[in-house]
Enzyme design. Structure first.
Site, mmCIF file in Angstrom:
data_model
loop_
_atom_site.group_PDB
_atom_site.id
_atom_site.type_symbol
_atom_site.label_atom_id
_atom_site.label_comp_id
_atom_site.label_asym_id
_atom_site.label_seq_id
_atom_site.Cartn_x
_atom_site.Cartn_y
_atom_site.Cartn_z
ATOM 1 N N LYS A 74 -70.926 32.942 76.719
ATOM 2 C CA LYS A 74 -72.079 32.327 76.050
ATOM 3 C C LYS A 74 -71.866 30.821 76.072
ATOM 4 O O LYS A 74 -70.783 30.350 75.717
ATOM 5 C CB LYS A 74 -72.152 32.822 74.601
ATOM 6 N N THR A 91 -72.746 38.977 75.026
ATOM 7 C CA THR A 91 -72.660 37.522 74.799
ATOM 8 C C THR A 91 -73.225 37.183 73.421
ATOM 9 O O THR A 91 -72.817 36.201 72.808
ATOM 10 C CB THR A 91 -73.367 36.723 75.911
ATOM 11 N N ASP A 92 -74.127 38.005 72.918
ATOM 12 C CA ASP A 92 -74.644 37.786 71.559
ATOM 13 C C ASP A 92 -73.531 37.967 70.523
ATOM 14 O O ASP A 92 -73.466 37.251 69.521
ATOM 15 C CB ASP A 92 -75.806 38.758 71.286
ATOM 16 N N PHE A 123 -61.751 -8.750 91.965
ATOM 17 C CA PHE A 123 -61.649 -7.769 93.047
ATOM 18 C C PHE A 123 -61.578 -8.560 94.347
ATOM 19 O O PHE A 123 -62.533 -9.238 94.728
ATOM 20 C CB PHE A 123 -62.872 -6.843 93.023
ATOM 21 N N ARG A 149 -64.968 -11.757 86.864
ATOM 22 C CA ARG A 149 -66.145 -10.893 86.763
ATOM 23 C C ARG A 149 -66.083 -10.115 85.460
ATOM 24 O O ARG A 149 -65.072 -10.108 84.761
ATOM 25 C CB ARG A 149 -66.232 -9.929 87.956
ATOM 26 N N VAL A 153 -60.582 -1.691 89.262
ATOM 27 C CA VAL A 153 -60.704 -0.545 88.344
ATOM 28 C C VAL A 153 -59.571 0.435 88.640
ATOM 29 O O VAL A 153 -58.982 1.019 87.731
ATOM 30 C CB VAL A 153 -62.084 0.140 88.514
ATOM 31 N N GLN A 154 -59.254 0.565 89.949
ATOM 32 C CA GLN A 154 -58.218 1.525 90.344
ATOM 33 C C GLN A 154 -56.901 1.211 89.635
ATOM 34 O O GLN A 154 -56.228 2.101 89.108
ATOM 35 C CB GLN A 154 -58.011 1.466 91.866
ATOM 36 N N ASN A 198 -67.482 2.297 87.779
ATOM 37 C CA ASN A 198 -67.552 0.836 87.709
ATOM 38 C C ASN A 198 -69.011 0.482 87.466
ATOM 39 O O ASN A 198 -69.843 0.592 88.362
ATOM 40 C CB ASN A 198 -67.040 0.248 89.033
ATOM 41 N N HIS A 226 -71.895 -1.869 87.012
ATOM 42 C CA HIS A 226 -72.055 -3.241 87.501
ATOM 43 C C HIS A 226 -72.991 -4.065 86.622
ATOM 44 O O HIS A 226 -74.062 -3.606 86.223
ATOM 45 C CB HIS A 226 -72.599 -3.221 88.930
HETATM 46 O O1 LIG Z 1 -62.554 -2.510 91.016
HETATM 47 C C1 LIG Z 1 -63.275 -2.259 91.992
HETATM 48 N N1 LIG Z 1 -62.943 -1.235 92.831
HETATM 49 C C2 LIG Z 1 -63.684 -0.903 93.942
HETATM 50 O O2 LIG Z 1 -63.342 0.036 94.687
HETATM 51 C C3 LIG Z 1 -64.853 -1.665 94.145
HETATM 52 N N2 LIG Z 1 -65.812 -1.638 95.117
HETATM 53 C C4 LIG Z 1 -66.696 -2.617 94.825
HETATM 54 O O3 LIG Z 1 -67.740 -2.869 95.495
HETATM 55 N N3 LIG Z 1 -66.321 -3.278 93.702
HETATM 56 C C5 LIG Z 1 -65.177 -2.720 93.275
HETATM 57 N N4 LIG Z 1 -64.380 -2.987 92.207
#
Ligand SMILES: O=c1[nH]c(=O)c2[nH]c(=O)[nH]c2[nH]1
Length: 308
Positions: free
Chosen positions: A16, A62-63, A164, A181, A236-237, A263, A265
């Site tokens: 459920k 499921t009830d 970046f 940024r 970000v990675q 990410n 934007h």
């Molecule tokens: O931190 C980032 N990782 C990406 O893989 C990526 N690709 C992108 O266009 N901007 C960013 N920024």
């Protein structure tokens, strides 16, 4: 549950979804405590006869599963964490029904928080916060457990200390390299606890609620860095990796963590008027917030061996 009716490979489960329940507890001093949960139940049992023949004798309706959520919520005389509630449901389904071999319980907790009036906690007033506490319990009849907790919708943003650079540049590339940024994301995280059997799961009340708050704090602190100077994020990675690593380093009973960090934007605004005169020149100040398209970055990190 896999089976082989009539020479086919066959897998099935039933359950459920989206059973909504709210529970109030009251202490002796008159303070109220409140949770709201959205519960998903899947049970694995050998009920192939219901699919292949007209024999429903191995089916938990499921009830009935839905009703059980309310009965078990009623039976919780003391406040329980969302993890404890998921475990007690899974325990019930796998022990009460000899047919049920596995239970999979997913719960999302709605982020109701106690309200503060003039700095004072309200006894029975709650308001909705933002990110959600999630859990998944997979329990086998034998007591073998997989316990995962998580957070959904944790929106984080910083206005500088992000860049970046150094990525592949080719004839399709338009993005300028930058060391300045905005960085914005909405974290979805799930972390798996190392407890492998029901009997090894900590029984301390609210253990998993405290752990949820501690993990969330660790993720957030790592994202931002110290309050005055912050911390530079080259991608970000990299930030995602440092957040995941920090959680595994700090909490020995967590064996793996998965993070999804879109990410989100914020586009620089540069505007010219009809006479080609610049009317807005971007100086890290005016942005166009967007939600699509967005970058999608996700990874999971786990230990080679448990530290416990
Ligand atoms: O931190 C980032 N990782 C990406 O893989 C990526 N690709 C992108 O266009 N901007 C960013 N920024």
């Amino acid at each position: 549950m896999a089976s082989q009716p009539e020479g086919f490979n066959f897998e099935q489960m039933h359950g459920k979804q989206r059973v909504r329940v709210a529970r109030v507890w009251k202490n002796k001093e008159g303070r109220h405590f409140f949770v709201e949960w959205n519960v998903n139940i899947s049970l694995l049992s050998d009920c192939v006869n219901a699919y292949v023949h007209d024999d429903n004798s191995d089916i938990v309706a499921t009830d009935t599963m839905k009703n059980t959520v309310y009965v078990k919520a009623k039976e919780c005389s003391e406040q329980v964490s969302v993890e404890e509630f998921a475990i007690l449901l899974a325990k019930h389904f796998t022990s009460f029904y000899h047919q049920v071999t596995h239970a999979i319980i997913n719960i999302v907790e709605k982020p109701w928080e106690r309200v503060y009036i003039d700095g004072q906690p309200h006894e029975h007033g709650f308001k909705l916060g933002s990110e959600k506490h999630t859990t998944e319990v997979i329990l086998k009849k034998s007591g073998v457990i997989q316990l995962t907790s998580g957070v959904e919708g944790l929106a984080l943003l910083k206005t500088t200390k992000s860049g970046f650079e150094g990525y592949i540049r080719d004839q399709y590339t338009a993005l300028p390299e930058t060391r300045e940024r905005m960085l914005a994301t909405e974290v979805t995280a799930s972390w798996r606890y190392a407890y492998e059997s029901l009997s090894s799961v900590p029984q301390k009340p609210q253990f998993f609620t405290d752990r949820y708050l501690d993990v969330k704090k660790d993720l957030v602190d790592t994202f931002y860095g110290p309050p005055k100077e912050g911390v530079y994020s080259p991608s970000v990675q990299n930030t995602l990796y440092l957040m995941a690593k920090s959680v595994l380093n700090r909490f020995p009973d967590i064996s793996s963590i998965k993070l999804k960090m879109p990410n989100i934007h914020f586009l620089p605004v540069n505007l010219k008027n009809k006479d080609n005169q610049t009317i807005v020149k971007f100086a890290d100040d005016v942005y166009l917030p967007t939600d699509e398209p967005h970058g999608s970055i996700q990874a999971s990190l786990s230990r080679f061996w448990s530290k416990m």
